[in-house]
Design a protein around this motif. Structure first.
Motif, PDB file in Angstrom:
ATOM      1  N   ASP A 182     -63.127 -29.299 -47.498  1.00 26.94           N
ATOM      2  CA  ASP A 182     -62.218 -29.762 -48.536  1.00 26.94           C
ATOM      3  C   ASP A 182     -60.775 -29.977 -48.089  1.00 26.94           C
ATOM      4  N   ARG A 183     -60.404 -29.403 -46.914  1.00 23.39           N
ATOM      5  CA  ARG A 183     -59.002 -29.487 -46.496  1.00 23.39           C
ATOM      6  C   ARG A 183     -58.889 -29.227 -44.999  1.00 23.39           C
ATOM      7  N   SER A 185     -63.282 -26.776 -42.670  1.00 19.46           N
ATOM      8  CA  SER A 185     -63.404 -26.805 -44.121  1.00 19.46           C
ATOM      9  C   SER A 185     -63.948 -28.160 -44.565  1.00 19.46           C
ATOM     10  N   ASP A 202     -65.501 -28.643 -55.272  1.00 20.46           N
ATOM     11  CA  ASP A 202     -64.527 -29.723 -55.165  1.00 20.46           C
ATOM     12  C   ASP A 202     -64.963 -30.883 -56.068  1.00 20.46           C
ATOM     13  N   TYR A 241     -66.235 -37.839 -48.327  1.00 22.79           N
ATOM     14  CA  TYR A 241     -64.792 -37.953 -48.280  1.00 22.79           C
ATOM     15  C   TYR A 241     -64.359 -37.534 -46.875  1.00 22.79           C
ATOM     16  N   SER A 275     -70.114 -26.517 -52.928  1.00 20.82           N
ATOM     17  CA  SER A 275     -68.731 -26.951 -53.118  1.00 20.82           C
ATOM     18  C   SER A 275     -68.400 -27.059 -54.608  1.00 20.82           C
ATOM     19  N   ARG A 307     -64.343 -33.882 -55.829  1.00 24.02           N
ATOM     20  CA  ARG A 307     -64.744 -35.072 -55.063  1.00 24.02           C
ATOM     21  C   ARG A 307     -66.231 -35.062 -54.747  1.00 24.02           C
TER      22      ARG A 307
END
Length: 412
Positions: free
Chosen positions: A384-385, A382, A300, A318, A298, A302
């Motif tokens: 991330d989203r 996903s 990302d 997350y 990742s 976060r």
């Protein structure tokens, strides 16, 4: 592979393809990432933690993943019929070149350069299933130590064994051992049994010390390590090491006394020693509490912002986004096989890391026509989203189109 390019480029070098080329664009895109060398990445932190345990070893981590089958298999005494050689298990650039499947592919050349104690970290490549703990690109660390196979070398081993044994006696560790050598885990015919036993004892003491360094232990709860006999084509005797951590036994690494044929190929027939190999992701998932192997890739913030060099901290998840499962069912064309790893490679090529896992849920043979049908469930999620149903449908349709064009299947 249908519609294959004439050449593929890896780290700035072009390689001609041929009829066995099976490395995909999705895999090639991972080659430059080198997660184990990225500052603050969990895999880099784990690499440096292990290297700090052996500061006097050579630390190697910059070798190209492109190797010959000779290096990857033959030099390490892999049988000709070993499944790892197959196109369904390994990524071939062409008949003469492949992506390494393990760090052991560099064992002979490292010994040949004169290194007698070393750690080598690298990305390795294997065709595999898709789920939360398997990924076609992962990272291994290989470690090795060799001595002269004579009285002087064995005195050195004995002295080090005594020092390591005293250290472990004072430490909070409980070791469940097996005999260094046994009829089911034999010494090699060319080895002096006493020398092989001393070397096997040294590898156990050294790796027990490493386990203590990584997983710690207290007086109230000593670290528990157990050794298990096993088989590897490149070592004998051979062992697996497990650690009891957070309530369960976890397999950590494989190790053994190096096959003399490997040392012969390295031009050091008068040596004897041990080697081990461990997967960095497996250990990092444990130490950092990272639940999904895809997260290591990742970008990302976060994820990445939670880690810093040299610090073992617990990953804080997350939000987990909803899953979007889709089924893909198809008839096989007679004469065209689709291995599960072939299917997973198509899914990875089209969907990348948007897929959490893939499972075959049906295999049907028509009683009259004898045609075979397969059905796979792809779990899109996903990290991330949120994925919309529309976006998922588009991706899933692309998977079906690739299956039709690449394997001539008939979508049901």
């Amino acid at each position: 592979m249908s519609n294959r390019p004439e050449y593929i480029e890896i780290l700035g070098q072009k390689y001609a393809t041929d009829e066995i080329t099976n490395v995909s664009p999705a895999i090639l895109a991972k080659v430059p990432r080198r997660l184990h060398a990225q500052p603050s990445h969990p895999l880099s932190t784990l690499r440096t933690l292990i290297e700090s345990h052996w500061p006097d070893f050579a630390h190697l981590s910059n070798l190209s993943p492109v190797v010959t089958p000779q290096k990857n298999f033959d030099d390490l005494s892999f049988p000709l019929d070993h499944p790892g050689r197959s196109l369904t298990d390994s990524y071939y650039i062409n008949k003469g070149m492949m992506l390494r499947t393990h760090t052991s592919a560099h064992e002979v050349e490292t010994f040949r350069k004169g290194e007698t104690k070393w750690l080598l970290t690298a990305d390795v490549y294997r065709r595999d299933e898709i789920d939360g703990s398997h990924y076609p690109v992962f990272h291994q660390m290989e470690g090795a130590r060799i001595w002269s196979d004579d009285a002087t070398g064995m005195r050195e081993v004995e002295e080090e064994n005594e020092r390591l044994a005293q250290h472990l006696t004072r430490s909070d560790i409980i070791i469940e051992d097996v005999p260094h050598i046994s009829p089911s885990n034999p010494v090699q015919s060319r080895h002096n049994p006493k020398h092989a036993e001393l070397v096997a004892q040294n590898l156990k003491l050294s790796l027990n010390s490493l386990m203590l360094h990584l997983f710690k232990g207290t007086k109230d709860e000593p670290l528990r390590v157990r050794w298990i006999e096993t088989y590897f084509p490149f070592t004998s005797p051979s062992y697996e090491v497990e650690v009891f951590f957070r309530g369960q036994w976890l397999e950590i690494l494989g190790t053994g006394v190096v096959q003399q044929a490997t040392l012969d190929a390295s031009g050091i027939s008068n040596k004897i020693g041990w080697a081990f190999g461990l997967g960095l992701e497996r250990i990092a998932m444990i130490l950092f509490s990272i639940p999904d192997i895809r997260l290591f890739w990742s970008q990302d913030a976060r994820f990445l912002s939670q880690f810093q060099s040299g610090v073992l901290n617990t990953f804080k998840p997350y939000s987990k986004y909803p899953a979007c499962p889709r089924d893909v069912s198809f008839w096989l064309t007679p004469g065209f096989a689709v291995h599960e790893n072939d299917f997973c490679d198509v899914v990875r090529d089209v969907a990348g890391d948007l897929v959490e896992d893939v499972k075959r849920i049906d295999h049907f043979v028509h009683p009259k026509t004898q045609r075979e049908s397969l059905c796979y469930r792809i779990n899109y999620r996903s990290m991330d989203r949120s994925l919309s149903n529309e976006e998922t449908n588009v991706i899933n349709d692309q998977v079906k189109e690739r299956l039709k064009s690449q394997f001539s299947v008939e979508i049901r």
